[in-house]
Design a protein around this motif. Structure first.
Motif, mmCIF file in Angstrom:
data_model
loop_
_atom_site.group_PDB
_atom_site.id
_atom_site.type_symbol
_atom_site.label_atom_id
_atom_site.label_comp_id
_atom_site.label_asym_id
_atom_site.label_seq_id
_atom_site.Cartn_x
_atom_site.Cartn_y
_atom_site.Cartn_z
ATOM 1 N N VAL A 214 0.812 -1.209 0.000
ATOM 2 C CA VAL A 214 0.000 0.000 0.000
ATOM 3 C C VAL A 214 0.849 1.265 0.000
ATOM 4 C CG1 VAL A 214 -1.781 1.280 1.268
ATOM 5 C CG2 VAL A 214 -1.853 -1.216 1.209
ATOM 6 N N ARG A 215 1.939 1.239 0.765
ATOM 7 C CA ARG A 215 2.805 2.418 0.890
ATOM 8 C C ARG A 215 4.264 2.020 0.724
ATOM 9 N NH1 ARG A 215 -0.891 2.487 4.738
ATOM 10 N NH2 ARG A 215 0.544 1.417 6.144
ATOM 11 N N THR B 25 6.788 9.188 2.802
ATOM 12 C CA THR B 25 5.967 8.017 2.509
ATOM 13 C C THR B 25 5.167 8.313 1.254
ATOM 14 O OG1 THR B 25 5.764 7.448 4.859
ATOM 15 C CG2 THR B 25 4.173 6.459 3.356
ATOM 16 N N SER C 66 2.371 6.640 -1.733
ATOM 17 C CA SER C 66 1.407 5.572 -1.978
ATOM 18 C C SER C 66 1.913 4.684 -3.104
ATOM 19 C CB SER C 66 0.055 6.166 -2.365
ATOM 20 O OG SER C 66 -0.482 6.903 -1.291
ATOM 21 N N ARG C 67 1.804 3.381 -2.906
ATOM 22 C CA ARG C 67 2.214 2.437 -3.936
ATOM 23 C C ARG C 67 1.206 2.480 -5.077
ATOM 24 N NH1 ARG C 67 4.524 0.576 -7.533
ATOM 25 N NH2 ARG C 67 4.926 -1.613 -7.943
ATOM 26 N N ASP C 68 1.715 2.628 -6.303
ATOM 27 C CA ASP C 68 0.884 2.693 -7.494
ATOM 28 C C ASP C 68 1.333 1.581 -8.440
ATOM 29 O OD1 ASP C 68 -0.564 3.291 -9.750
ATOM 30 O OD2 ASP C 68 0.384 5.230 -10.121
ATOM 31 N N ASP D 265 5.045 5.984 -7.982
ATOM 32 C CA ASP D 265 5.897 6.015 -6.791
ATOM 33 C C ASP D 265 7.351 5.728 -7.147
ATOM 34 O OD1 ASP D 265 4.525 3.522 -7.378
ATOM 35 O OD2 ASP D 265 5.601 2.651 -5.686
ATOM 36 N N ARG E 205 0.712 4.508 11.245
ATOM 37 C CA ARG E 205 0.564 4.222 9.815
ATOM 38 C C ARG E 205 1.157 5.319 8.942
ATOM 39 N NH1 ARG E 205 -5.020 3.804 9.332
ATOM 40 N NH2 ARG E 205 -4.841 1.893 10.531
ATOM 41 N N LYS E 206 1.075 6.554 9.407
ATOM 42 C CA LYS E 206 1.544 7.688 8.595
ATOM 43 C C LYS E 206 3.063 7.688 8.406
ATOM 44 C CE LYS E 206 -2.192 10.507 10.518
ATOM 45 N NZ LYS E 206 -2.487 11.594 11.446
#
Length: 196
Positions: free
Chosen positions: A23-24, A42, A44-46, A52, A134-135
């Motif tokens: 996800v990240r 951080t 976001s996974r694309d 990313d 998470r951030k």
């Protein structure tokens, strides 16, 4: 700065650390002297457009990075499962994108075990609520990966991890007909670089 590696040399300068998730993706950076890795970003996974990956390559270019360290998650027994394959594939994407951008920045896979667990523990000990982890946990894990790598480089006096190489170039145009996959053959056998 020359980032060419030999058996007993490692590149000196700013390096990026990468913690790959589904996800990240966490990024970390170290100072030019390779003393301290710090959490940085951080993204976001694309997986469809790989935007990313381009962000990381852009950061490497803007900061004059001499190396990118990608964490390779193995089990405590040293085995590799889906997350390790994902990290290897991601490192391949980075190498290809760096090549497209005309950047000669080596990418190394470095064994990382429990870095995310350690990152969560460190954040908890620092008083951060689990909800807020998470951030930043991915970039904290990336800092752990990078710190481990630069510490190993200094202790050994040689590079850490395994270099990821771009796939071999295609055959010359004179042999173009042989590049066509024969029926029933593996169409990926000549288009993919060897896995480390």
């Amino acid at each position: 700065m020359d980032s060419t590696l030999s058996n007993d040399v490692y590149p000196r300068g700013i390096k990026l650390g990468v913690d790959v998730g589904t996800v990240r993706v966490g990024l970390a950076i170290c100072d030019p002297d390779g003393i301290l890795a710090t959490p940085f970003k951080t993204v976001s996974r694309d997986a469809k457009k790989n935007s990313d990956v381009r962000v990381i390559v852009k950061q490497a270019a803007e900061r004059g990075a001499v190396q990118i360290i990608v964490g390779l998650p193995r089990t405590m027994k040293g085995e590799e499962h889906a997350s390790a394959r994902m990290a290897r594939d991601y490192a391949d994407l980075l190498v290809a994108e760096l090549q497209r951008a005309g950047l000669d920045v080596p990418v190394n896979l470095v064994d990382e075990r429990l870095t995310t667990v350690t990152a969560h523990r460190n954040l908890h000990e620092a008083g951060m609520s689990s909800k807020d982890h998470r951030k930043v946990v991915d970039q904290v894990a990336a800092a752990g990966i990078l710190q481990h790598a630069i510490d190993m480089q200094k202790a050994r006096g040689s590079d850490a991890g395994r270099r990821v190489h771009a796939p071999a170039p295609s055959e010359p145009a004179t042999s173009a007909p042989t590049l066509q996959a024969a029926p029933g053959s593996d169409p990926h056998s000549s288009t993919r670089g060897s896995q480390l």
